[in-house]
Write a protein that holds these residues in place. Structure first.
Motif, PDB file in Angstrom:
ATOM      1  N   UNK A  75       1.213  -1.376  -0.187  1.00  0.00           N
ATOM      2  CA  UNK A  75      -0.115  -0.068   0.097  1.00  0.00           C
ATOM      3  C   UNK A  75       0.769   1.330  -0.016  1.00  0.00           C
ATOM      4  N   UNK A  76       1.604   1.919   1.019  1.00  0.00           N
ATOM      5  CA  UNK A  76       1.996   2.915   1.212  1.00  0.00           C
ATOM      6  C   UNK A  76       3.883   2.294   0.876  1.00  0.00           C
ATOM      7  N   UNK A  77       4.211   3.543  -0.595  1.00  0.00           N
ATOM      8  CA  UNK A  77       5.760   2.904  -0.854  1.00  0.00           C
ATOM      9  C   UNK A  77       6.259   3.135  -0.618  1.00  0.00           C
ATOM     10  N   UNK A  78       6.296   3.847   0.148  1.00  0.00           N
ATOM     11  CA  UNK A  78       7.447   4.700   1.489  1.00  0.00           C
ATOM     12  C   UNK A  78       7.094   3.951   2.454  1.00  0.00           C
ATOM     13  N   UNK A  79       6.986   3.142   3.087  1.00  0.00           N
ATOM     14  CA  UNK A  79       6.722   2.338   4.229  1.00  0.00           C
ATOM     15  C   UNK A  79       8.265   1.152   3.691  1.00  0.00           C
ATOM     16  N   UNK A  80       8.453   0.787   5.552  1.00  0.00           N
ATOM     17  CA  UNK A  80       9.669  -0.408   5.425  1.00  0.00           C
ATOM     18  C   UNK A  80       9.132  -1.521   5.257  1.00  0.00           C
ATOM     19  N   UNK A  81       9.884  -2.213   4.595  1.00  0.00           N
ATOM     20  CA  UNK A  81       9.549  -4.229   4.615  1.00  0.00           C
ATOM     21  C   UNK A  81      10.642  -4.803   5.290  1.00  0.00           C
ATOM     22  N   UNK A  82      10.579  -4.977   6.547  1.00  0.00           N
ATOM     23  CA  UNK A  82      11.438  -5.424   7.114  1.00  0.00           C
ATOM     24  C   UNK A  82      11.053  -6.846   7.983  1.00  0.00           C
ATOM     25  N   UNK A  83      11.131  -7.868   7.717  1.00  0.00           N
ATOM     26  CA  UNK A  83      10.974  -9.230   8.117  1.00  0.00           C
ATOM     27  C   UNK A  83      11.053  -8.869   9.621  1.00  0.00           C
ATOM     28  N   UNK A  84      10.344  -9.642  10.342  1.00  0.00           N
ATOM     29  CA  UNK A  84      10.871  -9.675  11.425  1.00  0.00           C
ATOM     30  C   UNK A  84      12.662 -10.572  12.037  1.00  0.00           C
ATOM     31  N   UNK A  85      12.564 -11.334  12.006  1.00  0.00           N
ATOM     32  CA  UNK A  85      14.061 -12.000  11.551  1.00  0.00           C
ATOM     33  C   UNK A  85      15.626 -11.164  11.295  1.00  0.00           C
ATOM     34  N   UNK A  86      14.962  -9.739  10.364  1.00  0.00           N
ATOM     35  CA  UNK A  86      15.970  -8.651  10.027  1.00  0.00           C
ATOM     36  C   UNK A  86      15.770  -8.161  10.594  1.00  0.00           C
ATOM     37  N   UNK A  87      14.865  -7.379  12.074  1.00  0.00           N
ATOM     38  CA  UNK A  87      14.826  -6.207  12.264  1.00  0.00           C
ATOM     39  C   UNK A  87      15.062  -7.075  13.451  1.00  0.00           C
ATOM     40  N   UNK A  88      15.457  -7.830  14.258  1.00  0.00           N
ATOM     41  CA  UNK A  88      16.331  -8.591  15.215  1.00  0.00           C
ATOM     42  C   UNK A  88      18.240  -8.415  15.167  1.00  0.00           C
ATOM     43  N   UNK A  89      17.795  -8.153  13.753  1.00  0.00           N
ATOM     44  CA  UNK A  89      19.478  -8.453  13.771  1.00  0.00           C
ATOM     45  C   UNK A  89      20.399  -7.062  13.077  1.00  0.00           C
ATOM     46  N   UNK A  90      19.379  -5.877  13.207  1.00  0.00           N
ATOM     47  CA  UNK A  90      19.711  -4.669  13.197  1.00  0.00           C
ATOM     48  C   UNK A  90      19.469  -3.997  14.719  1.00  0.00           C
ATOM     49  N   UNK A  91      20.732  -2.677  14.305  1.00  0.00           N
ATOM     50  CA  UNK A  91      20.380  -1.860  15.370  1.00  0.00           C
ATOM     51  C   UNK A  91      19.256  -0.693  15.206  1.00  0.00           C
ATOM     52  N   UNK A  92      19.133  -0.264  13.874  1.00  0.00           N
ATOM     53  CA  UNK A  92      18.438   0.780  13.278  1.00  0.00           C
ATOM     54  C   UNK A  92      18.514   0.457  12.044  1.00  0.00           C
ATOM     55  N   UNK A  93      17.506   1.090  11.193  1.00  0.00           N
ATOM     56  CA  UNK A  93      16.618   1.010  10.141  1.00  0.00           C
ATOM     57  C   UNK A  93      16.285   1.941   9.983  1.00  0.00           C
ATOM     58  N   UNK A  94      16.090   2.745   8.584  1.00  0.00           N
ATOM     59  CA  UNK A  94      15.231   3.417   8.281  1.00  0.00           C
ATOM     60  C   UNK A  94      13.661   3.208   8.365  1.00  0.00           C
TER      61      UNK A  94
END
Length: 107
Positions: A75-94
């Motif tokens: 839907x929202x073209x600007x929305x981040x698409x970050x799977x849960x397992x990726x979120x767990x490994x990131x310190x931060x993200x756009x």
């Protein structure tokens, strides 16, 4: 042509794990969706990291049009698409992606 850019940062010790997750799970999951209009998908890692800096990963996705981006995000073209397992490994993200429209190519 629309270029979609998104960045995520890991801890210095977590970069290899996140890089492997991108190759093993995230990219294949996106490609299996066989999204109409997805022309190219690349993952980049920033080169000039300073000692102790958070490693930055940049995803670059080329779509044929904004409708294709909307299909990818749901839907929202600007929305981040970050799977849960990726979120767990990131310190931060756009939380929002950046988009650029191709104006011309020079060779």
């Amino acid at each position: 042509m629309i270029l979609r850019l998104w960045s995520g940062w890991t801890t210095p010790g977590g970069a290899a794990d996140y890089d492997e997750l991108l190759d093993r799970e995230v990219a294949p999951q996106i490609l299996r969706r066989d999204l109409p209009g997805l022309e190219r998908f690349e993952v980049w890692r920033r080169v000039e990291e300073e000692e102790g800096a958070e490693p930055e990963f940049l995803t670059a996705m080329w779509f044929s049009d904004v409708a294709s981006v909307r299909a990818f995000t749901g839907g929202d073209p600007h929305a981040s698409v970050v799977p849960p397992r990726a979120r767990e490994r990131l310190a931060r993200f756009d939380t929002r992606s950046r988009h650029y429209e191709l104006r011309r190519r020079h060779r």
